[in-house]
Enzyme design. Sequence first.
Site, PDB file in Angstrom:
ATOM      1  CG  ASP A 505      -1.857   1.196   1.205  1.00 34.92           C
ATOM      2  OD1 ASP A 505      -2.878   1.106   0.471  1.00 34.92           O
ATOM      3  OD2 ASP A 505      -1.586   2.182   1.899  1.00 34.92           O
ATOM      4  CG  ASN A 513      -4.903  11.186  -5.278  1.00 34.56           C
ATOM      5  OD1 ASN A 513      -4.181  11.407  -6.247  1.00 34.56           O
ATOM      6  ND2 ASN A 513      -5.498  10.031  -5.069  1.00 34.56           N
ATOM      7  CG  ASP A 522      -4.274   8.818 -11.989  1.00 34.14           C
ATOM      8  OD1 ASP A 522      -4.663   8.211 -10.960  1.00 34.14           O
ATOM      9  OD2 ASP A 522      -5.049   9.395 -12.791  1.00 34.14           O
ATOM     10  CD  GLU A 548      -4.646   3.910  -1.439  1.00 35.46           C
ATOM     11  OE1 GLU A 548      -4.941   4.073  -0.259  1.00 35.46           O
ATOM     12  OE2 GLU A 548      -5.472   4.083  -2.386  1.00 35.46           O
TER      13      GLU A 548
END
Length: 642
Positions: A505, A513, A522, A548
């Site tokens: 993770d 973000n 991304d 993620e």
Amino acid sequence: MRWIPVSEMLYALWALTRRLLAAITTLSVKLSIQTRFPVRIATITNWAYGITVAFTLISGGALILASRADTAEREAVAQRASLDDLSEQLDKDIYGESDLARDYVIDHDPQDLQAWQQLQVVENKMEIRLEHYRVRGIPDSALDILRKALAQSDALTALQRQAMAEKDGGNDHQAVNLLFNREYQQQLEQIDSAVTSFYNQVNAQAQNIVVQTGKTARQLRTLSEVIVVMTSGLFLLVLGVILRRRLLQPVVKLSDVVSRLAAQDYAAEPPDYRQIDEIGDMAQALRIFRENGLVRQQLEQEREADLARRRLLATMAQRLQACEHRKDIWRVAGVFVPEIAPGIGGQLFVQKNASGEMHCVAAWQGMTRDSAPFLPQACWAIRRSHRHSATLLGPDMRCLHLSESGEDSRHHVCVPLMAYGENIGVMVLRQNDPEAEFPLLYLDLVAETLAQALTSQKLREALQEKALFDSLTGLRNRYYLEDALKNCLDQASQNSQPVSCLMVDIDNFKQLNDKFGHEAGDDVIRQVAATLKRVVGERGHLWRYGGEEFLILLPELNSTAAKSVACQVLEHVAAINQLPDYQRFGAVTVSVGVSTWPEDARQEQLISRADEALYHAKHLGRAQVVVASELPPPPDGLEVTG
């Protein structure tokens, strides 16, 4: 009786017979020499029938004339006998009358007078008989002789009557002198000589008639016999030449051909009878029937071939629908296309890269797959989006991808694979067998079917790509994870090998973000995914598990080896070069949870245990590796989430 008309009729019959004999001889020669006599059998039969009727009439006429000649001969013989009797009776009566008159003048017996008078009646009847014989054809010269004899007999009768009158008057000497003198005796002898001359003439004439009629009768019988023989010969000629050679033998041959043609054996070829008659007509009709049968057979064969090709096309379409990979499509094309177009070699070219180059993916019937790739512009079929040949339909432009060697002087046809207006590939076909023909319509259908199958496969692969792979990272998504995990665990169970699971993770991804935007997030995900690919390599399988999160399966690795891989993941992710915009955020890190079957997790708990270890790594401060076997027991009320 007149014999000249009979002779003329006999001559006419003989002349007609000679002409018929000449016609039969000519007909026989032609029938025996000319094998293709241009006269119809019906005509020959009619001629033979007419000649036979003529022969029969002539033979009958000859027999009738012969019968008439026999009758005339018998009449002549009978008449001669009658005249003989007449002459003998006349001579006897004249001498008997003279003897009775002499006896009377000597004996003066009344009975002699009475007998003499009766002879006078007989002489009168003799005159009537002379007229009768004159009518019946006795020559006048002979009748004149007999008539003179009768006149002399009348003169003697007058002397006898005078002598008997003298006897009755008593003048015996004078009566005897009248009947017994020399002059009387000479007259009597002259009468006898005349009667004899008459007899000789009549007998000679009768003999001539008998000879002539007998000769005529024999000639007529001979003519009748000859005509009967000719009729028999004509019958044998018609039976042997016409019925046997011109009718029976050809009919037997034609009957065999008819039987074979009726059984649809069109290899039976009718005899070459070209004469203009019924047999020639039958042979011509059989030739036409055979040609029509061959055409019909060829059409049936073509129809059967078309049906077979249609069945092959239908089967090919069904097999293409069941293809799961493009290689299956290549194999299907290599199996069915040679059957649809026998004697035609082929290569299948499709676009395989972004440059649009055509690569050979399948080949059959003597053509190989080692042909060099070419650009679509090198093929006129691709340019025109239509089938193209430089030689098959006349001089045309040659495709640049074809070889210039002498082998390629054979016909080539390029058939483009078009689907929905897009060019997918091209079939390059070559004529291997000089007798082979290009079934162009079916090749177009094959190309269309292959194009649709390739398009469907491309679409299916795109859908599969979207369904099984993550569009952002190119990694597998969770769609296939359950089956892959089960297969991996089953294989490990069979081989008694461990299986490790890593849950990875990205740390603090939500803040990334929120602060830098989704595009930056991304980009981080893509870089982490690429790093994980390099670390895992061929040792395991990699999925994007969530937003993620990533999941790694490592077959045949125990917990220690799996933890080593997890540490490598931490090192390589920490070494990711940041873009200038990421300087304020700092290094990208990840947390990793590790679980291993069968050391610290059951099969159904392998992922959940790794997820639990990941949670503890996050709880311990992130950028760490936690192994499930090292986890402390959870405190009361603590809920572990994935």
